[in-house]
Enzyme design. Sequence first.
Site, PDB file in Angstrom:
ATOM      1  N   GLN A 181       0.843  -1.209   0.106  1.00 38.92           N
ATOM      2  CA  GLN A 181      -0.189   0.043  -0.044  1.00 38.92           C
ATOM      3  C   GLN A 181       0.972   1.245  -0.045  1.00 38.92           C
ATOM      4  OE1 GLN A 181      -3.054   0.376  -0.109  1.00 38.92           O
ATOM      5  NE2 GLN A 181      -3.776  -2.022  -0.388  1.00 38.92           N
ATOM      6  N   ALA A 202       2.435  -4.586  -8.444  1.00 37.54           N
ATOM      7  CA  ALA A 202       2.124  -3.530  -9.296  1.00 37.54           C
ATOM      8  C   ALA A 202       0.925  -3.067  -9.648  1.00 37.54           C
ATOM      9  CB  ALA A 202       2.541  -4.246 -10.831  1.00 37.54           C
ATOM     10  N   THR A 239       9.424 -19.350 -16.465  1.00 35.50           N
ATOM     11  CA  THR A 239       9.460 -18.167 -17.496  1.00 35.50           C
ATOM     12  C   THR A 239       8.844 -17.137 -17.171  1.00 35.50           C
ATOM     13  OG1 THR A 239       9.529 -20.270 -19.105  1.00 35.50           O
ATOM     14  CG2 THR A 239       9.087 -18.030 -19.836  1.00 35.50           C
ATOM     15  N   CYS A 327      -9.157  -8.709   0.232  1.00 33.74           N
ATOM     16  CA  CYS A 327      -9.102 -10.093   0.540  1.00 33.74           C
ATOM     17  C   CYS A 327     -10.064 -10.607   1.308  1.00 33.74           C
ATOM     18  CB  CYS A 327      -7.702 -10.454   0.879  1.00 33.74           C
ATOM     19  SG  CYS A 327      -6.308 -10.095  -0.438  1.00 33.74           S
TER      20      CYS A 327
END
Length: 391
Positions: A181, A202, A239, A327
């Site tokens: 945050q 992000a 990857t 959440c």
Amino acid sequence: MRQVYLDYSATTPVKREVLDEMIPYFCEKFGNPSSLYQYGEDAAAAINKARNQVARLIGAGDREVIFTSCGSEADNWALIGTAHSLRKKGRGNHIITTQIEHHAILHTCKALEKEGFEVTYLGVKPDGRIDPEELKQAITDKTILISVMFVNNEMGAIQPIREAAAIARERDILFHTDAVQALGNVPIDVKELGIDMMSMSAHKIYGPKGIGALYIRKGVVLPGFIHGGAQEFGKRAGTESVPNMVGFGKAAELAMEQLTDHIERLTSLRDYFIQEVTEKISNVYINGGMEHRHPGNANLTFDFIEGEALLLYLNLNGISVSTGSACSSKSLVPSHVLAALGIPVERIHGSLRFSIGDFTTKEDIDYTVECLVKVVATLREISSVSGEKGW
């Protein structure tokens, strides 16, 4: 109907400049960064640039930033990796954190307790901040890690990170902070603050979802979290998600360029919102202190009504807000953060988090206040306690 989004602490929209930077790496520049030919080299160069952009935002070295899938993964890695590594070395098994952490920290600590680790959960003062003196008193000769979130996700309290990190450093204890945050909303210089590890994400700074990072100070030895290939300096196999990394980098670059204006603008809108609400609606309380607070956070309690009902009525008017952490917002369990402030359960149930962002306008605020005045009056009138007419 007007649509107003006031839940920027849950997630942010991807900025157009960020998306434009990402798009080529889905199609034209799709190479695997581990490949030695041009497609791979182009992708690898893009990752290096993104890593530098994130590192510059927090005052870190490029090789100190390891990309992850999200902030929660970074939290898990910092806690689990440190705990297992240092216990194996005989350093101890005690961790200190706070009662108001994100569940990515709290649930990880509970899992570690089942493995035999001891965890101390610090309380907070009425303003939502820890007391550094209590932190000092909680340290034992078995303490191996202190984890204190930078900015609380529900009521926006900015913790005394510099003081907490200094206490940890004096006792040769590793210090971690969940800065999900904080990133892009308060100035951060990990070197100046003395931070050893820091979690980031992000999608809180107008970047894509599915990408985060863990800052690991040079000299801190943290075991790899995902085994397989040699990606991320051999610390996290798999990857790389090049488009997401590129998006994170661009979002970090924009956040760095716009930080001062961003903070000033959000603070002004937040203060205006709180003033309007508290002047036009009675029995409204601000949760947490105002001095050390996220610039866009307004966590308010509306007495005599249920926050869930207020949220739903606001949604019917096109206004998106939250009852707390994204959440746990679908749970009717009272917020552990507001409970830690000592707020009674009945008032916790009447609380909402309004979080302002870069696309919020004064007109959005005025419309929200107008709707709040009407909706709160309606809900109080039909409330089971409306007969008290205490408002």
